[in-house]
Scaffold this active site. Structure first.
Site, PDB file in Angstrom:
ATOM      1  N   HIS A  44      21.784 -53.888  31.273  1.00  0.00           N
ATOM      2  CA  HIS A  44      23.198 -53.932  30.884  1.00  0.00           C
ATOM      3  C   HIS A  44      23.902 -52.604  31.158  1.00  0.00           C
ATOM      4  O   HIS A  44      25.109 -52.593  31.367  1.00  0.00           O
ATOM      5  CB  HIS A  44      23.338 -54.333  29.411  1.00  0.00           C
ATOM      6  CG  HIS A  44      23.197 -55.803  29.196  1.00  0.00           C
ATOM      7  ND1 HIS A  44      24.223 -56.596  28.744  1.00  0.00           N
ATOM      8  CD2 HIS A  44      22.143 -56.633  29.408  1.00  0.00           C
ATOM      9  CE1 HIS A  44      23.809 -57.859  28.664  1.00  0.00           C
ATOM     10  NE2 HIS A  44      22.550 -57.904  29.051  1.00  0.00           N
ATOM     11  N   VAL A  48      26.585 -52.579  34.864  1.00  0.00           N
ATOM     12  CA  VAL A  48      28.004 -52.298  34.632  1.00  0.00           C
ATOM     13  C   VAL A  48      28.324 -50.935  35.254  1.00  0.00           C
ATOM     14  O   VAL A  48      28.075 -49.885  34.658  1.00  0.00           O
ATOM     15  CB  VAL A  48      28.350 -52.353  33.135  1.00  0.00           C
ATOM     16  CG1 VAL A  48      29.822 -51.995  32.914  1.00  0.00           C
ATOM     17  CG2 VAL A  48      28.056 -53.750  32.579  1.00  0.00           C
ATOM     18  N   SER A  54      26.852 -45.688  29.844  1.00  0.00           N
ATOM     19  CA  SER A  54      28.144 -46.155  29.305  1.00  0.00           C
ATOM     20  C   SER A  54      27.910 -47.153  28.169  1.00  0.00           C
ATOM     21  O   SER A  54      28.668 -47.188  27.202  1.00  0.00           O
ATOM     22  CB  SER A  54      28.998 -46.792  30.408  1.00  0.00           C
ATOM     23  OG  SER A  54      28.343 -47.893  31.007  1.00  0.00           O
ATOM     24  N   THR A 227       3.211 -66.167  25.874  1.00  0.00           N
ATOM     25  CA  THR A 227       2.911 -64.726  25.837  1.00  0.00           C
ATOM     26  C   THR A 227       4.211 -63.953  25.583  1.00  0.00           C
ATOM     27  O   THR A 227       4.711 -63.238  26.450  1.00  0.00           O
ATOM     28  CB  THR A 227       2.256 -64.243  27.161  1.00  0.00           C
ATOM     29  OG1 THR A 227       3.153 -64.534  28.262  1.00  0.00           O
ATOM     30  CG2 THR A 227       0.937 -64.911  27.421  1.00  0.00           C
TER      31      THR A 227
HETATM   32 CA   LIG Z   1       5.334 -63.403  28.714  1.00  0.00          CA
HETATM   33 CA   LIG Z   2      26.842 -48.282  32.917  1.00  0.00          CA
END
Ligand SMILES: [Ca+2]
Ligand SMILES: [Ca+2]
Ligand code: HEM
Length: 306
Positions: A44, A48, A54, A227
């Site tokens: 993430h 971005v 950020s 798992t």
């Molecule tokens: Ca797994």
């Molecule tokens: Ca960023």
């Protein structure tokens, strides 16, 4: 003219990577899901605009909104522990190691702790942004029910090709999904691409068609029932069996552009690990700020006061 390089802190903070690893290890032993969080957080942050931390900036009284407040950040957790890792690094070398590097290294070390590929040599030297990009998060991070074409286009935007996108989605071999993101595939009918027994199981986890966008609602399902805390190729084996959780996951198994890679990774965990490690590095080097750009934040939650 800055560039990322291996051991960027070898002179300025020789123990930087070790301190991060110690902290990631300590936190993993206390709360295994912290390791899961670093992997998602790196995605993430890097997706971005740039791997520039950020994502870690908090909403300010003067009106800047945190990327963490975006709908796309729903379910993200453990940010307070990044603050703890940063504090340990600051004790070692004040004002030296960027939050962007700390996040990248923590994700790398988290992957190792989850039984994923290791060791992964990661370059450092990223600098931290001076602003949040809250307003454009949804232009970069795909939604859970976006088409394969949209997903591939977004990944291509950070230099990740089709096979790389399939490999990175393998991160959904660990962690959880809240019912909010699942009920659309369970009600009124179980999505036809889902294995019937799995649909029944998920309806048990998410018993009502309505689910609030609220993590206080502790209704969620493990991404990978078999798992859940191992970053292995079970994700792809699940997809082939109709046990994908999100629509973006399950579509990888049926789309002709992605299904050959799903089959290959399902058949060969070492191959998955190799592609995952390589693409994690590509992602971790998306458009970094280097040299004199940005700053090295003292506290990952706030830009430095000038
Ligand atoms: Ca797994
Ligand atoms: Ca960023
Ligand atoms: C098409 C791209 C992607 C979409 C739409 C997507 C979407 C999501 C959604 C909706 C969740 C569940 C949130 C919740 O309900 O709590 C999730 C969890 C997660 N995602 Fe993704 N994701 C994508 C790609 C990635 C990538 C590339 C990575 C890392 C390399 C990643 C790592 C994770 C992890 C580790 C979790 C579990 C988090 C936890 O248990 O706290 N995802 N993702």
């Amino acid at each position: 003219e800055g560039q990322l390089r291996l051991n960027f802190y070898s002179e300025s903070c020789p123990r930087a990577e070790e301190v991060v690893r110690e902290q990631v290890q300590r936190l993993y032993e206390e709360h295994g899901n912290t390791a899961v969080s670093w992997v998602r957080a790196l995605f993430h942050d890097c997706m971005v605009k740039s791997c520039d931390a950020s994502l870690l900036l908090e909403t300010t009284p003067t009106g800047a909104i945190s990327e963490q407040a975006s709908h796309r950040s729903f379910g993200m957790r453990n940010f307070k522990y990044i603050t703890a890792i940063k504090a340990a690094v600051e004790r070692e070398c004040p004002g030296t190691v960027s939050c962007a590097d700390i996040l990248a290294l923590a994700a790398r070390d988290g992957v190792a702790m989850l039984g994923g590929p290791a060791p992964v040599g990661m370059r450092t030297g990223r600098r931290d942004s001076r602003e949040s990009y809250y307003g454009v998060v949804e232009r970069y991070i795909p939604n859970h029910n976006d088409s394969v074409s949209t997903v591939l286009a977004r990944f291509a935007g950070m230099g990740v090709d089709t096979e790389g996108a399939v490999a990175l989605l393998g991160a959904h071999s660990v962690g959880r999904v809240h019912c909010f993101n699942l009920v659309g595939r369970l009600y009124p009918e179980v999505d036809g691409s889902m294995e019937a027994a799995y649909g029944e199981y998920l309806r048990g986890r998410c018993p009502t068609a309505e689910a609030a966008e609220d993590t206080g609602e502790v209704v969620y399902a493990r991404n990978d029932r078999a798992t859940p805390m191992l970053l292995d190729n079970m994700y792809y084996r699940n997809l082939l069996a109709g046990r994908g959780l999100l629509l973006v996951d399950q579509q990888l198994a049926s789309d002709p552009r992605t299904s050959p890679y799903v089959r290959r990774m399902a058949a060969d965990n070492a191959y998955f690990h190799q592609r995952f490690a390589a693409t994690l590095l590509t992602m971790s080097e998306n458009a970094p700020l280097t040299g004199a750009q940005g700053e090295v934040r003292k506290d990952c939650r706030f830009v430095n006061s000038s």
